[in-house]
Design a protein around this motif. Structure first.
Motif, PDB file in Angstrom:
ATOM      1  N   VAL A 106      -4.762  18.464   8.288  1.00 29.99           N
ATOM      2  CA  VAL A 106      -3.562  17.895   7.679  1.00 29.99           C
ATOM      3  C   VAL A 106      -3.927  16.570   7.027  1.00 29.99           C
ATOM      4  CG1 VAL A 106      -1.259  16.984   8.105  1.00 29.99           C
ATOM      5  CG2 VAL A 106      -2.059  18.987   9.375  1.00 29.99           C
ATOM      6  N   LYS A 107      -3.641  16.468   5.739  1.00 28.41           N
ATOM      7  CA  LYS A 107      -3.835  15.209   5.030  1.00 28.41           C
ATOM      8  C   LYS A 107      -2.476  14.607   4.751  1.00 28.41           C
ATOM      9  CE  LYS A 107      -6.219  12.971   1.215  1.00 28.41           C
ATOM     10  NZ  LYS A 107      -7.133  13.121   0.078  1.00 28.41           N
ATOM     11  N   ILE A 108      -2.273  13.383   5.182  1.00 28.69           N
ATOM     12  CA  ILE A 108      -0.961  12.752   5.121  1.00 28.69           C
ATOM     13  C   ILE A 108      -0.862  11.891   3.871  1.00 28.69           C
ATOM     14  CG2 ILE A 108       0.620  11.203   6.326  1.00 28.69           C
ATOM     15  CD1 ILE A 108      -1.175  11.990   8.855  1.00 28.69           C
ATOM     16  N   SER A 109       0.232  12.012   3.168  1.00 30.73           N
ATOM     17  CA  SER A 109       0.466  11.149   2.013  1.00 30.73           C
ATOM     18  C   SER A 109       1.382  10.008   2.440  1.00 30.73           C
ATOM     19  CB  SER A 109       1.099  11.938   0.869  1.00 30.73           C
ATOM     20  OG  SER A 109       2.322  12.507   1.276  1.00 30.73           O
ATOM     21  N   PHE A 110       1.101   8.805   1.950  1.00 25.31           N
ATOM     22  CA  PHE A 110       1.855   7.625   2.327  1.00 25.31           C
ATOM     23  C   PHE A 110       2.684   7.147   1.134  1.00 25.31           C
ATOM     24  CE2 PHE A 110      -1.938   7.699   5.008  1.00 25.31           C
ATOM     25  CZ  PHE A 110      -1.357   7.612   6.258  1.00 25.31           C
ATOM     26  N   PRO A 111       3.800   6.469   1.392  1.00 20.59           N
ATOM     27  CA  PRO A 111       4.629   5.979   0.293  1.00 20.59           C
ATOM     28  C   PRO A 111       3.820   5.144  -0.691  1.00 20.59           C
ATOM     29  CG  PRO A 111       5.769   5.706   2.385  1.00 20.59           C
ATOM     30  CD  PRO A 111       4.369   6.137   2.708  1.00 20.59           C
ATOM     31  N   ALA A 112       4.045   5.378  -1.990  1.00 18.93           N
ATOM     32  CA  ALA A 112       3.284   4.685  -3.040  1.00 18.93           C
ATOM     33  C   ALA A 112       3.481   3.174  -2.955  1.00 18.93           C
ATOM     34  CB  ALA A 112       3.704   5.203  -4.412  1.00 18.93           C
ATOM     35  N   MET A 113       4.683   2.759  -2.563  1.00 19.21           N
ATOM     36  CA  MET A 113       4.969   1.321  -2.499  1.00 19.21           C
ATOM     37  C   MET A 113       4.056   0.621  -1.496  1.00 19.21           C
ATOM     38  SD  MET A 113       8.593  -0.562  -1.673  1.00 19.21           S
ATOM     39  CE  MET A 113       9.375   0.182  -3.100  1.00 19.21           C
ATOM     40  N   ILE A 114       3.805   1.273  -0.342  1.00 21.18           N
ATOM     41  CA  ILE A 114       2.927   0.674   0.666  1.00 21.18           C
ATOM     42  C   ILE A 114       1.496   0.608   0.157  1.00 21.18           C
ATOM     43  CG2 ILE A 114       1.972   0.953   2.984  1.00 21.18           C
ATOM     44  CD1 ILE A 114       4.575   2.258   3.813  1.00 21.18           C
ATOM     45  N   SER A 115       1.025   1.694  -0.438  1.00 21.04           N
ATOM     46  CA  SER A 115      -0.344   1.723  -0.967  1.00 21.04           C
ATOM     47  C   SER A 115      -0.537   0.662  -2.044  1.00 21.04           C
ATOM     48  CB  SER A 115      -0.654   3.112  -1.531  1.00 21.04           C
ATOM     49  OG  SER A 115      -0.617   4.091  -0.517  1.00 21.04           O
ATOM     50  N   GLN A 116       0.471   0.483  -2.896  1.00 17.35           N
ATOM     51  CA  GLN A 116       0.370  -0.515  -3.965  1.00 17.35           C
ATOM     52  C   GLN A 116       0.366  -1.932  -3.392  1.00 17.35           C
ATOM     53  OE1 GLN A 116       3.695   0.470  -6.485  1.00 17.35           O
ATOM     54  NE2 GLN A 116       2.774   2.417  -7.160  1.00 17.35           N
ATOM     55  N   PHE A 117       1.192  -2.162  -2.375  1.00 13.73           N
ATOM     56  CA  PHE A 117       1.216  -3.486  -1.746  1.00 13.73           C
ATOM     57  C   PHE A 117      -0.144  -3.808  -1.116  1.00 13.73           C
ATOM     58  CE2 PHE A 117       1.728  -5.804   2.312  1.00 13.73           C
ATOM     59  CZ  PHE A 117       2.160  -7.028   1.820  1.00 13.73           C
ATOM     60  N   LEU A 118      -0.704  -2.856  -0.382  1.00 14.41           N
ATOM     61  CA  LEU A 118      -2.006  -3.076   0.239  1.00 14.41           C
ATOM     62  C   LEU A 118      -3.093  -3.251  -0.823  1.00 14.41           C
ATOM     63  CD1 LEU A 118      -1.763  -0.475   3.156  1.00 14.41           C
ATOM     64  CD2 LEU A 118      -1.606  -2.966   3.333  1.00 14.41           C
ATOM     65  N   ALA A 119      -3.017  -2.476  -1.895  1.00 13.55           N
ATOM     66  CA  ALA A 119      -4.007  -2.596  -2.968  1.00 13.55           C
ATOM     67  C   ALA A 119      -3.981  -3.988  -3.598  1.00 13.55           C
ATOM     68  CB  ALA A 119      -3.755  -1.526  -4.034  1.00 13.55           C
ATOM     69  N   SER A 120      -2.796  -4.600  -3.657  1.00  8.35           N
ATOM     70  CA  SER A 120      -2.696  -5.956  -4.212  1.00  8.35           C
ATOM     71  C   SER A 120      -3.399  -6.980  -3.320  1.00  8.35           C
ATOM     72  CB  SER A 120      -1.229  -6.345  -4.396  1.00  8.35           C
ATOM     73  OG  SER A 120      -0.580  -6.541  -3.141  1.00  8.35           O
ATOM     74  N   HIS A 121      -3.692  -6.588  -2.074  1.00  9.83           N
ATOM     75  CA  HIS A 121      -4.448  -7.444  -1.155  1.00  9.83           C
ATOM     76  C   HIS A 121      -5.861  -6.899  -0.939  1.00  9.83           C
ATOM     77  CE1 HIS A 121      -0.284  -8.629  -0.290  1.00  9.83           C
ATOM     78  NE2 HIS A 121      -0.763  -9.753   0.200  1.00  9.83           N
ATOM     79  N   HIS A 122      -6.302  -6.052  -1.854  1.00  7.95           N
ATOM     80  CA  HIS A 122      -7.658  -5.474  -1.817  1.00  7.95           C
ATOM     81  C   HIS A 122      -7.874  -4.621  -0.567  1.00  7.95           C
ATOM     82  CE1 HIS A 122      -8.631  -8.109  -5.215  1.00  7.95           C
ATOM     83  NE2 HIS A 122      -8.044  -9.074  -4.536  1.00  7.95           N
TER      84      HIS A 122
END
Length: 434
Positions: free
Chosen positions: A11-27
């Motif tokens: 099972v591969k879980i997809s996470f909300p895009a908003m969370i991924s984008q927020f974390l990406a903004s912090h590298h």
């Protein structure tokens, strides 16, 4: 979704895009993981002492012990607190804090406390009070966010909270019955005030998430002052050999601070348990409260392993004899602890100058082999000795015995330094529980 790997479905879980984008903004990169559910790794090198990210609480509540000494909104201590004139339960350091808190507090105030105190007694009275109030506050906060123009940070908290695991199917029956009691009381209270409230099953899920994800909030002196729901912080996994620690600004903001250099691609982890706890006890706590079997660098080795992390746990778990403990518990200035502290500080200083995990383990291995492993010092390093001595620190302070207090404080500091709570100059404060 599912994908097939070597004949098996994973099972591969997809996470909300908003969370991924927020974390990406912090590298930071969020990925699904077959064993851990999710992992968060850094996409760049993070120097020691860096604030990795900051996030706001969904709800935070001061503990009953400190409610009369700190502001119940900003969590700052104050000698002159303004007590709520209606419920007489909440106190604030200023009119500004009282006004800010009233947006939420007006829904609870006197009615909530009367409703709560009239309820049937449970064996967990202290825990009951905190859980009741936390659940009410979270429901009110979620309603407010979902029914208004959302700030990005608020939306992030909702998305992150929704993504947290409750492990509700793994909680024991007594806990489930306790959750049902709390959920039904909260529903009764909120419905009596014509406030939208989720069904009992959803509220039980919330309580399961609290159990597995909430944080103890510490002040600047590392004393426990409250409990908080920090959904973004809860996304990060545990390690008994952490590379960061959570710190708090009042009760509303949490910061994750690196305590050693973190290399690109390394997972960001903090410790869910006290670092001085030995392996067996750590694994027991983690399994019973968080429902996983820890396989981190400290726990994923056997007792026969000769690595520095394995040796550390071996020393922590040693049980001194009554004679050895009575000798150590004598006057600290004359006991073997004094020489142990002095020698440890001298030998630990080279470790403070290194940055990477590899360098630290190399220095620590040398320290164990050349100094800690001999029986004469291993006794002082054991958890049982620490449990006997650390409470004395506050006894000495309370009676003004400052010389003994200094000796005890040095000993407590040394044990935590040697237990891998190694802290750089900008981040001296770690999550220590005496």
């Amino acid at each position: 979704y599912q994908r097939r790997v070597r004949g098996a479905f994973v099972v591969k879980i997809s996470f909300p895009a908003m969370i991924s984008q927020f974390l990406a903004s912090h590298h930071l990169v969020l990925k699904s993981d077959p064993e851990k559910h999710r992992v968060i790794k850094t996409s760049r090198r993070i120097p020691k002492g860096t604030t990795i990210l900051s996030s706001n609480s969904l709800s935070s509540i001061p503990t009953r012990e400190v409610q009369a000494t700190i502001c119940n909104q900003c969590f700052q201590p104050s000698e002159k607190l303004l007590v709520c004139s209606v419920c007489k339960k909440k106190a604030y350091c200023s009119q500004a804090c009282q006004k800010e808190a009233w947006v939420q507090h007006k829904n609870l105030c006197k009615d909530f406390y009367e409703h709560k105190t009239n309820a049937t007694n449970l064996t967990r009275d202290k825990e009951l009070t905190l859980d009741l109030e936390m659940l009410v506050q979270v429901v009110l906060t979620l309603n407010k966010i979902k029914n208004s123009d959302k700030k990005i940070s608020d939306s992030l908290n909702v998305e992150a909270f929704d993504s947290l695991l409750s492990h509700i199917d793994k909680h024991n029956p007594d806990d489930i019955n306790y959750y049902k009691t709390i959920a039904n009381r909260v529903r009764d209270f909120l419905m009596s005030k014509s406030i939208d409230v989720p069904d009992t099953k959803t509220l039980i899920e919330y309580l399961g998430k609290f159990r597995c994800n909430n944080f103890v909030i510490h002040d600047s002196q590392l004393f426990s002052i409250g409990e908080g729901t920090f959904p973004i912080g809860s996304l990060f996994n545990h390690s008994c050999f952490p590379n960061c620690i959570p710190m708090y600004e009042g009760g509303s903001k949490q910061r994750l601070i690196s305590i050693r250099d973190i290399e690109q691609g390394e997972e960001i982890c903090y410790s869910y348990v006290d670092g001085i706890t030995d392996r067996r006890e750590r694994k027991k706590i983690l399994f019973e409260k968080y429902f996983f079997d820890c396989r981190c660098e400290r726990c994923g080795v056997s007792d026969s392993d000769n690595s520095p992390l394995s040796s550390l746990d071996g020393l922590l778990s040693r049980i001194p004899s009554d004679r050895e403990l009575s000798e150590i518990e004598g006057s600290l200035s004359k006991s073997p602890l004094t020489s142990f502290v002095a020698a440890s500080m001298d030998r630990f200083s080279p470790i403070l100058r290194v940055s990477t995990s590899k360098e630290f383990l190399s220095c620590f291995d040398h320290l164990i082999v050349s100094y800690l492993r001999p029986c004469t010092t291993a006794i002082q390093f054991s958890r049982e000795t620490f449990k006997r001595i650390s409470p004395r620190l506050y006894e000495y302070i309370d009676r003004g015995d400052w010389f003994q207090a200094v000796d005890a404080a040095k000993y407590v500091l040394v044990i935590y330094m040697l237990s891998l709570i190694h802290i750089s100059e900008p981040t001296r404060q770690a999550e220590i529980s005496y």
